[in-house]
Enzyme design. Structure first.
Site, PDB file in Angstrom:
ATOM      1  N   ASP A  49       0.874  -1.166   0.000  1.00 25.03           N
ATOM      2  CA  ASP A  49       0.000   0.000   0.000  1.00 25.03           C
ATOM      3  C   ASP A  49       0.919   1.227   0.000  1.00 25.03           C
ATOM      4  OD1 ASP A  49      -2.089   1.795   0.062  1.00 25.03           O
ATOM      5  OD2 ASP A  49      -3.190   0.761   1.662  1.00 25.03           O
TER       6      ASP A  49
HETATM    7  C1  NOJ Z   1      -3.998   4.010  -0.010  1.00 27.98           C
HETATM    8  C2  NOJ Z   1      -5.176   3.095   0.000  1.00 27.98           C
HETATM    9  O1  NOJ Z   1      -5.220   2.406   1.222  1.00 27.98           O
HETATM   10  C3  NOJ Z   1      -5.171   2.110  -1.148  1.00 27.98           C
HETATM   11  O2  NOJ Z   1      -6.378   1.400  -1.132  1.00 27.98           O
HETATM   12  C4  NOJ Z   1      -4.984   2.821  -2.439  1.00 27.98           C
HETATM   13  O3  NOJ Z   1      -5.018   1.907  -3.506  1.00 27.98           O
HETATM   14  C5  NOJ Z   1      -3.673   3.580  -2.407  1.00 27.98           C
HETATM   15  N1  NOJ Z   1      -3.720   4.535  -1.314  1.00 27.98           N
HETATM   16  C6  NOJ Z   1      -3.379   4.317  -3.693  1.00 27.98           C
HETATM   17  O4  NOJ Z   1      -4.234   5.378  -3.818  1.00 27.98           O
END
Ligand code: NOJ
Length: 871
Positions: free
Chosen positions: A291
């Site tokens: 993430d």
């Molecule tokens: C953080 C989020 O938790 C995740 O779901 C997302 O894909 C990424 N940011 C990228 O935006």
């Protein structure tokens, strides 16, 4: 060369010791849950079902790459380095452009001329596999049309342990089977459209509060480590891992590891989760991406099973990376085995070949950072000024599908005869939730507000609306068609006007109310992602009580990200119907009109329980740190008992149970039968893998890794795989550079010889031991439409596994069937070996217990009229 660290390395398994004590807070000292180390990191299996061809293509490709080229595949170019929310480095020598990773689970985030689909949770409420697949396919097609390579969904973490958790709506349901179906159908749909899906967030990512240290500090919490979700092995398998197993079995190409810790080891460097559960046990052949900013170490995360770091920099816009240069150095000095980087590159390329078939991708034709046509392609560096948005319209006729899913996902919770509407004389629509946002449907960035009708939550799981049909607009159009009188008051606070309107003669009052939530980086009215409470927003309860106090035909429509408390008013006889319309996406108004007027006969089923109080759900969000300034500890002590399983265990009454939903016709269930299949004995998997392969050679001379001198222009803050000096310590920017691997890496990290297969693993079959999916029993029942109109019905098959630790009943299969009036159709549900097993923590495998097993077929988790013992 001496093995040395690549920037800030920690052991990948358990990091926990005893908790810190904060006398001021009177925090009890406690031994923290730990996570076992599991090394080495598994390498791909050349013969895995569904992957063999892609493996061969990837092998041919990766074998030609230099070490920096391989590293380029594994490392993002840094936050805002390119057009998508995350991109990898390119391999120009082979014409491979930078891969685009982009959000998200209900459509394309931040672009234009895309569709805004219903949320995953609303799709789950359809209980319709075909619609879930078509939604995934349509989203995949749109993503492909924009040049996206990996679409960052679907979501099974959060699963929905706590109803107030901010991002439950991005996923499906707090039931592993319903979520597993949602995962599997969405993965298949998305990938059939040519875009790699990403099952996220692996795993235990059940709340927003404390998911990231910086974010929590921004909200005034002095913590130094993120939350730890403490999950025992049985609960992990029987609940949280289950839908990820379905995604792996469906061939998902990527998995996103999560921000928070599990058993006090970070999600993206937890070798138990990534090496053991995901890659060894489930046989996952794709790649694990972090993430955004969820990576905390270099070598440790590499050997714990992380394959791609996103967005590539240590934290946004530092220009530094745990990988990039440092991964190159780590391979050169032997800290990270060369086969591990080869395996990362193999996993990434095999996923691309499996799904896209080619590396000749469509160009990326949008920029997440702006809707302007022209701008810098390297956004943060302000370099490469060119056309970055071509405004490609990828919507096709997806509006029709969106309307259908939202209508078929609208749950009729209560109906005392008011619905369907038949040319009502006078329709009065009340509530802000029926109207538009005065700033336009995209007026709040990433939908971070609750203004106007609620059609998606907030955060990265959003898309820009191409338009938003409000309930007010659609219902007014319908009223005009019917010759009805129509008035709306699109405010929750116009008390006198509302009273005066709804107390008129002949009025059918439709009140629209909502409750919103989203991702933790946005705080809406004190809700830091997770909801503060389970009540309706903007005085919604008062509005409902006010209208129903004056009007004996009040219909309530709820848009929400999960259950809300209906306790104060749902029994009022003046409230003649209640509908949950979830988060419907761009066709909101049309789909609710379809249901209210009976063009669509409702058959959706609630994908969660509607409890009477917040407390009645058991598990809840942790809002205050409970471990001094150490990692807040969230013990999943309820085990598998969440949502309906918890209510059933407590024997507590609910307002509407999981699986509940009404129709405009009636159905009768009869004649349950069971047929046993000859599945044979369960055979644990035996044998071992091949030894770790490597692909190609690499020079060990640092000079060969210096930034290229020719045809190369350095981009500000961009992450590269090169070194800027042959002094490795200086090149690494790591003050600890030079520690030996033995000093900080756990045993077996560097092992490259053949490894024994886990008995619960699938050999060549991704998803776990293939016999888990053998059908053991087929259950059939007759479903008769006893009403006067055609309708759809969702028969649900539950089992009781019979043991003292087992839930009273657990959903195992379902179908959505169209049945004509007077017609009887046969429902067929199947029970696999996994459906009848428990995870045995001693044996480390699934085992069918001795306890008597019973199957039930019915309309919901609490209306299980048909019952049969399994022979
Ligand atoms: C953080 C989020 O938790 C995740 O779901 C997302 O894909 C990424 N940011 C990228 O935006």
């Amino acid at each position: 060369m001496k093995a040395a660290t690549a920037l800030s390395c920690l052991a990948g398994g358990s990091l926990a010791a005893a908790g810190t004590i904060n006398p001021a807070n009177k925090i009890q000292k406690r031994a923290l849950q730990t996570s076992d180390p599991h090394y080495p990191s598994p390498w791909m299996n050349p013969d895995a079902d569904g992957w063999a061809e892609a493996y061969a293509q990837a092998r041919d490709f990766v074998s030609q790459l230099t070490l920096p080229e391989k590293v380029n595949l594994t490392t993002g170019v840094g936050w805002q380095g390119e057009q998508c929310v995350g991109q990898t480095g390119a391999i120009p020598r082979f014409g491979l452009r930078s891969l685009c990773m982009h959000d998200a689970p209900l459509g394309i985030r931040g672009s234009d001329y895309n569709s805004a689909f219903p949320s995953g949770q609303t799709a789950a409420a359809t209980w319709d596999r075909g619609l879930m697949y078509r939604r995934g396919y349509a989203m995949g097609k749109e993503a492909k049309g924009k040049g996206i390579n990996v679409l960052l969904g679907p979501v099974a973490g959060p699963l929905g342990r706590m109803p107030a958790a901010g991002r439950n709506w991005e996923g499906f349901a707090p039931d592993p089977v319903l979520t597993g179906v949602g995962m599997s159908e969405t993965v298949k749909g998305t990938q059939d459209a040519g875009v790699v899906a990403c099952a996220k967030h692996f795993i235990g990512n059940e709340q927003e509060n404390f998911r990231q240290v910086g974010e929590a500090q921004g909200y005034g919490h002095n913590i130094s480590e993120t939350l730890s979700s403490n999950i025992d092995d049985k609960t992990m398998h029987e609940l949280y891992l289950w839908p990820f197993a379905d995604a792996v079995r469906a061939g998902v190409g990527s998995v996103m590891c999560s921000y928070q810790q599990v058993n006090n080891s970070y999600g993206c460097q937890n070798s138990k989760l990534l090496n053991d559960l995901l890659k060894n046990e489930l046989g996952f052949q794709g790649f694990v991406m972090s993430d955004w900013q969820a990576q905390h170490t270099g070598a440790a995360s590499a050997v714990a099973g992380l394959d791609m770091t996103m967005p590539g920099d240590t934290s946004f816009n530092t220009g530094l990376s745990f990988w990039g240069t440092n991964l190159t150095l780590a391979v050169l000095n032997g800290t990270v085995p060369a086969y591990r980087v080869d395996d990362m590159a193999m996993r990434i390329m095999a996923s691309i070949f499996k799904v896209s078939k080619t590396t000749d991708f469509d160009p990326i034709n949008f920029s997440f950072w702006t809707l302007d046509t022209y701008g810098p392609v390297h956004w943060v560096a302000k370099e490469g000024y060119q056309e970055i948005n071509s405004h490609v319209d990828v919507r096709e006729d997806h509006g029709k599908l969106i309307r259908e899913i939202a209508a078929k996902g609208t749950v009729l919770l209560k109906n005392s005869g008011a619905l369907p509407l038949q040319k009502p004389k006078f329709v009065a629509v009340i509530g802000e939730d029926a109207g538009g946002n005065p700033n336009g449907p995209n007026g709040c960035s990433d939908r971070g507000c609750d203004d106007g009708t609620l059609a998606m939550g907030w955060g990265s799981g959003t898309a820009n609306f191409p338009y938003l049909v409000t309930p007010d607009a659609a219902l007014q159009a319908r009223a005009i068609e019917d010759g009805s009188r129509y008035e709306s008051i699109l405010s929750n606070y116009a008390h006198d006007k509302t009273d005066a309107l709804v107390s008129q003669a002949n009025v059918t009052a439709i009140v629209f109310v909502n409750a919103d939530s989203g991702e933790g980086y946005i705080n809406v009215d004190g809700n830091m992602g997770d909801r503060k409470n389970l009540t309706l927003w903007k005085n919604g309860d008062d509005l409902v009580k006010r209208v129903s106090g004056a009007c004996s035909n009040t219909i309530v429509v709820i848009h929400s990200t999960g259950p809300v408390l209906l306790t104060e008013w749902y029994e009022s006889p003046n409230i003649t119907a209640i509908l949950w319309a979830g988060l419907p996406g761009q066709e909101s108004g049309n789909s609710i009109a379809d249901v209210l007027y009976g063009d669509v006969n409702p058959a959706a089923r609630s994908p969660f329980t509607w409890g009477k109080t917040r407390e009645s759900y058991g598990a809840d969000v942790l809002y205050e740190p409970n471990n001094g300034n150490g990692a807040p500890q969230q013990d999943f002590s309820e085990g598998v008992f969440i949502d309906y399983r918890y209510f059933d265990k407590q024997n507590s009454s609910v307002i509407y149970e999981f699986g509940h939903g009404l129709s405009y016709t009636t159905f009768e269930y009869s004649n349950i039968r069971v047929e046993k299949s000859n599945a044979g004995e369960y055979k644990p998997t035996t044998g071992s893998t091949a030894a770790a392969p490597t692909f190609g050679n690499f020079s060990t001379d640092l000079k060969d890794y210096l930034f290229p001198k020719e045809d190369f222009s350095y981009i500000y803050q961009y992450i590269y795989p090169y070194v800027n000096t042959t002094d490795a310590k200086k090149a690494s920017a790591d003050p600890h550079y030079g520690q030996t691997a033995e000093e900080f890496l756990p045993p077996h990290v560097l092992d490259a010889d053949a490894q024994p297969l886990l008995r619960s693993s699938g050999g060549n079959s991704p998803g776990g031991n293939r016999q888990l999916y053998d059908i053991m029993y087929t259950i059939t029942a007759d479903i008769t439409n006893t009403g006067a109109i055609v309708g759809e019905e969702v028969p649900q098959l539950y089992v009781s596994l019979g043991g003292p630790e087992d839930p009273k009943v657990q959903l195992r299969d379902f179908d959505r069937m169209r049945i004509d009036p007077g017609e009887t159709k046969q429902f067929t549900g199947r029970l696999t070996r996994r459906d009848l097993s428990n995870w045995d923590i001693e044996v480390q495998d699934w085992v069918v217990s001795e306890h008597k097993k019973t199957a039930f077929v019915g309309k919901s988790s609490r209306k299980l009229d048909l019952k049969i013992e399994l022979p």
